[in-house]
Structures are given as C-alpha cells and as structure tokens.
Enzyme design. Structure first.
Site, short mmCIF file in Angstrom:
data_model
loop_
_atom_site.label_atom_id
_atom_site.label_comp_id
_atom_site.label_asym_id
_atom_site.label_seq_id
_atom_site.Cartn_x
_atom_site.Cartn_y
_atom_site.Cartn_z
N SER A 64 0.29 -6.47 7.86
CA SER A 64 1.30 -7.52 7.80
C SER A 64 1.03 -8.59 8.85
O SER A 64 0.47 -8.31 9.93
CB SER A 64 2.69 -6.92 7.99
OG SER A 64 3.68 -7.87 7.69
N GLN B 249 7.08 -8.13 12.73
CA GLN B 249 5.88 -7.76 11.99
C GLN B 249 5.00 -6.81 12.79
O GLN B 249 4.37 -5.91 12.24
CB GLN B 249 5.10 -9.01 11.59
CG GLN B 249 5.83 -9.88 10.61
CD GLN B 249 6.37 -9.09 9.43
OE1 GLN B 249 5.63 -8.56 8.62
NE2 GLN B 249 7.70 -8.99 9.34
N HIS C 129 5.34 -3.02 12.30
CA HIS C 129 4.87 -2.38 11.07
C HIS C 129 3.68 -1.47 11.33
O HIS C 129 3.58 -0.37 10.78
CB HIS C 129 4.44 -3.44 10.05
CG HIS C 129 5.55 -3.90 9.16
ND1 HIS C 129 6.21 -3.06 8.31
CD2 HIS C 129 6.09 -5.13 8.99
CE1 HIS C 129 7.13 -3.75 7.64
NE2 HIS C 129 7.08 -5.00 8.04
N GLU D 292 0.53 -14.71 5.80
CA GLU D 292 1.42 -14.04 4.85
C GLU D 292 2.84 -14.60 5.00
O GLU D 292 3.45 -15.02 4.02
CB GLU D 292 1.41 -12.54 5.14
CG GLU D 292 2.35 -11.73 4.26
CD GLU D 292 2.44 -10.27 4.69
OE1 GLU D 292 2.94 -9.46 3.89
OE2 GLU D 292 2.05 -9.94 5.82
N HIS D 293 3.35 -14.59 6.23
CA HIS D 293 4.68 -15.14 6.53
C HIS D 293 4.51 -16.31 7.49
O HIS D 293 3.88 -16.17 8.53
CB HIS D 293 5.58 -14.10 7.20
CG HIS D 293 5.70 -12.81 6.45
ND1 HIS D 293 5.00 -11.67 6.80
CD2 HIS D 293 6.47 -12.48 5.38
CE1 HIS D 293 5.32 -10.69 5.97
NE2 HIS D 293 6.20 -11.15 5.10
N ASP E 240 12.33 -10.17 3.96
CA ASP E 240 11.89 -8.80 3.69
C ASP E 240 12.90 -8.03 2.86
O ASP E 240 12.53 -7.14 2.09
CB ASP E 240 11.65 -8.05 5.01
CG ASP E 240 10.23 -8.21 5.52
OD1 ASP E 240 9.39 -8.75 4.78
OD2 ASP E 240 9.97 -7.81 6.67
N GLU F 104 -25.84 -25.29 -29.03
CA GLU F 104 -26.02 -24.01 -28.34
C GLU F 104 -26.84 -23.02 -29.16
O GLU F 104 -26.96 -21.85 -28.79
CB GLU F 104 -24.65 -23.41 -28.00
CG GLU F 104 -23.86 -24.25 -27.01
CD GLU F 104 -22.50 -23.65 -26.68
OE1 GLU F 104 -22.11 -22.63 -27.31
OE2 GLU F 104 -21.81 -24.19 -25.79
N HIS G 56 -21.64 -19.74 -35.68
CA HIS G 56 -20.46 -20.47 -35.22
C HIS G 56 -20.35 -21.79 -35.98
O HIS G 56 -19.28 -22.15 -36.49
CB HIS G 56 -20.57 -20.78 -33.72
CG HIS G 56 -20.22 -19.65 -32.82
ND1 HIS G 56 -20.97 -18.51 -32.71
CD2 HIS G 56 -19.18 -19.48 -31.96
CE1 HIS G 56 -20.43 -17.71 -31.82
NE2 HIS G 56 -19.32 -18.27 -31.35
#
Length: 441
Positions: free
Chosen positions: A243, A265, A268, A333-334, A367, A421, A426
C-alpha cells in the site's frame, strides 16, 4: 518497546534527486523460484485431485480438521447468523458503508448502445455481466470486511449472477465481521479455503467449487503468484504491491493530521510506503516532530517504524507546481491534496489511483465508507490502470448488422484491403455481398 524514526529527507533541487526517488520507489516482489514452484505444484494438485486436494491443503496449511469438502462450505444461513453475532454498531457501520459503495458504483454501470447509419447498417456495443466472479478474502485476525464490500458490491451492481467467496479460517478461526459483510454485499457461496489452492479451485473448478470468470481480491505472495499463473484461464483484477500514500501539502494542515495520514498506510505492512511532499521546509520539520511524538502511541508502532524508515520520505520541492510534477512522477495509489484549493490543482493530476481532496479528506475515509473503491493500482501502475469498478465485471461485445446496401459498399473497401494482405478468402467473402449492379460498375 522503543521505537524511533529516521525518515528519509529528499530535496527536489538536488542534482541526484531523480536517482534517489527511483531508489525509494523501487519494489520487487518476493516471489522467488521456490515460491513459484510450490504454487505450480499446488495448482497441479488441485487440477488433478479437486476437492480432495483442497481438503488436504487446508488441513496442512490452515490447521483445520476438515474431513471432507462439506466441512469447508458455509451456506447463506451461516452468513445471516454472522449478522446477529456482531454488534449493532458494527452492523450499522457495515450497512452504511455498503449503501454508499453501492450508490457510487451504480453510476459506473455501462449500458449497451447502437446507432443506425444512413444505409440502414446498425453498429453498436452489447454490454454483458460476467456469469460468475470469485472473491479472495484474507482470513483470520488480519482480515478486512471492507474488502468484501469493495469487491463484491461492484460485481453485483454489474449484474454478475454468482459471487463465490473463498476465505481461509486458520486453526478454525472465523471472522464474523467478514461473514456479515459477505451477507450484506450479496455473496452467494463461501468456501473456507485459502492460499494458492483457493485460487486454483476458482480458476479451474473442482467437484464442489465452481469455475469462475474472474478472480479479485488481495492475498499474500502465494495468492498473488497463483493469480499470475491462472491469468488467461480466468481474468484477474491486478497484482497488487504494498500500500502507498502520497500527501501533497501546502504547509497549512495540522502536522499531527498529516503524520497520522502517513501512518494510516504505513501500518498495513513493513513494505508500505508513506511520502509527504511540500514546498515548506519548516512544515516538513513539524511533521517529522509529529511522527516522533505520535509513533509510540500506535498499536502497530513497530510495523510503522520499519515502513517509515525503510520506504518513507519527506520531500521538499520548489513550489506547488513542482509538487504536482513529483506526484505525477510517483503515480501513487492514494494521493492526498491537503491544500487550500484542491480543485485548482486537480486538472494537473494525471496519475493517481484515488485523489483525496482538501484538508478534511483523510485517505482512511476512502478505505471504508466514502463510496469509491479502495482496490487501487499500486507501484506506479496508476499510469495505466484504474480502480476496481463495475466495468471490471462487464464485457463488451461489438455489434455489426449490415444492410444489403451497407454490406455492398463496405465490401469494396474490405476487398481492396484483404487483397493487399493476400487474404483471398477474406476478399471473396466480402465481394459475394457486393450488389450485382455495383460489380459491373
């Protein structure tokens, strides 16, 4: 217990700042060859022996005295029982958080669409929910009912028919809050298995565990490694790193608030990262003093200490403009914009998992109960990734419905490109649909 911090101090004006910042941000997974091989062996065993392997691994790794797979299945009635076993305050908090998460994610739901061209050709997109999603939830005391809400509710809002949860119960330890959250979020089935074996069961299915289309949810290194290996057989949300929080502050927020935001954080994980960026050198000193003052009061002080000392930093920048540049370089992340006018700086933020605006918006609110998802990209992947959302549980199919005239007109273009091609089948397939009068022109 004695705890102390020696948080790194960096200055963006230093010539080697970029090198120091890169070193600070670097993080490598601890998934070594031994872990990899063990995970591969577990996946192979589950694929070959199904339920029997799940029971065996649960006995061995979790110390659970399970005689058969039936001992590892929790019915809906057990989830409802959990609601009665938690306190009224806890239930109210879970229900309020769930409602806010649901309301927010309802706005993410995408609908099918079509449009008709002048010649009658119809083009569009059909949006369809996944049939079945698997939710991995860490078990025991270190478990997170908030993660159940954040993972299961978007799936249900998307219209996923069945959400299957796996959660280990080490030594038989059941977390009632997690089960209550599963009940509130609408989880359909629960299996008390964990680790790589649970990921394998969800990916390939067993006699009892249904095969899912996508696996979401956090876990340890064995879970993360297993998710890597089964990706392609099923979808996964992400491979999450530790985190992270980055606080950008103009120096006017209470330094105790900022210190505690960094702790939120750091607590964690020892590998979690907490960084403060400010143009005010004296303010950085005040936050450092707050860190030293508040750290001994924290329940998880030793973890915070190792996180802050190992991967934390206080970064001085020239001005707020450079602070934003550093934030985009980190792609956290935050991201907390703890400034007087966060709206003014928001347009310049290009890379962040979630943005918390203003002095009163702590990351902790996100959170648990603000509403947006807390499953976010880490380790700089916010440069190209987004938070978990309803869109992760929906598929999009293109719709092409050509009118006779439309197929004829498009056939000319397709023919030229296909023959360019050297894909003759096709070209001829498209040419068959060209109207006769057009062929002659």
């Amino acid at each position: 217990m004695t705890v102390s911090t020696a948080i790194a101090r960096l200055n963006a004006a230093d010539p080697d700042f970029a090198r120091h910042l890169d070193h600070l941000l670097s993080w490598e997974s601890v998934s070594d060859d031994a872990v990899n091989q063990r995970v591969l062996d577990i996946i192979k065993a589950v694929r070959e022996r199904g339920d029997a392997a799940l029971v065996e691994f649960t006995q061995r790794f979790d110390g659970v005295d399970a005689k058969s797979i039936d001992d590892l299945i929790l019915g809906r009635e057990r989830l409802e029982l959990a609601l009665t076993r938690i306190t009224d305050t806890q239930r109210t908090a879970l229900e309020k958080a769930a409602e806010r998460v649901r309301i927010y994610h309802e706005r993410q739901k995408q609908d099918s669409w079509q449009y008709t061209e002048a010649d009658g050709t119809v083009l569009g997109q059909k949006v369809t929910p996944l049939d079945r999603a698997g939710l991995y939830v860490p078990g025991g005391k270190a478990s997170y009912p908030s993660s159940v809400l954040m993972n299961a509710i978007p799936a249900k809002v998307a219209g996923v028919t069945e959400v299957v949860m796996v959660v280990p119960t080490p030594r038989g330890e059941v977390n009632e809050l997690v089960l209550a959250a599963a009940c509130i979020a609408g989880v359909d089935r629960v299996f008390t298995v964990g680790g790589a074996q649970a990921v394998a069961a969800l990916a390939y299915g067993t006699e009892s565990v249904p095969q899912v289309d996508k696996i979401v949810g956090p876990g340890n290194i064995y879970v993360a490694t297993a998710k890597r290996h089964v990706f392609g057989q099923v979808g996964i949300d992400m491979i999450a790193g530790p985190s992270e929080i980055l606080v950008v502050c103009d120096g006017q927020t209470d330094p105790d608030w900022i210190a505690m935001d960094l702790f939120s954080q750091a607590e964690h994980d020892e590998d979690a990262q907490a960084i403060l960026v400010s143009p005010d050198a004296e303010f950085l000193d005040r936050v450092a003093a707050s860190i030293d003052k508040l750290l001994p009061t924290m329940e998880r002080a030793e973890i915070i200490e190792k996180s802050v000392n190992g991967r934390g930093a206080l970064i001085q920048v020239r001005d707020m403009q450079q602070a934003i540049e550093v934030a985009n370089r980190i792609a956290p992340e935050h991201l907390e914009l703890s400034v007087a006018d966060p709206q003014a700086w928001l347009p310049q933020i290009r890379h962040a998992g979630a943005i918390f605006m203003g002095r009163h918006t702590s990351e902790a609110l996100g959170d648990y109960c603000a509403g947006p998802n807390h499953v976010l990209p880490t380790s700089g992947t916010a440069r190209f990734s987004s938070p978990l959302g309803v869109y992760d549980f929906q598929k999009r199919s293109s719709i092409i419905f050509c009118s006779e005239q439309g197929a004829s007109e498009l056939g000319h273009t397709a023919s030229v490109l296909a023959r360019g091609e050297s894909l003759t089948a096709h070209a001829r397939s498209a040419e068959y649909r060209i109207l006769t009068q057009e062929k002659g022109n």
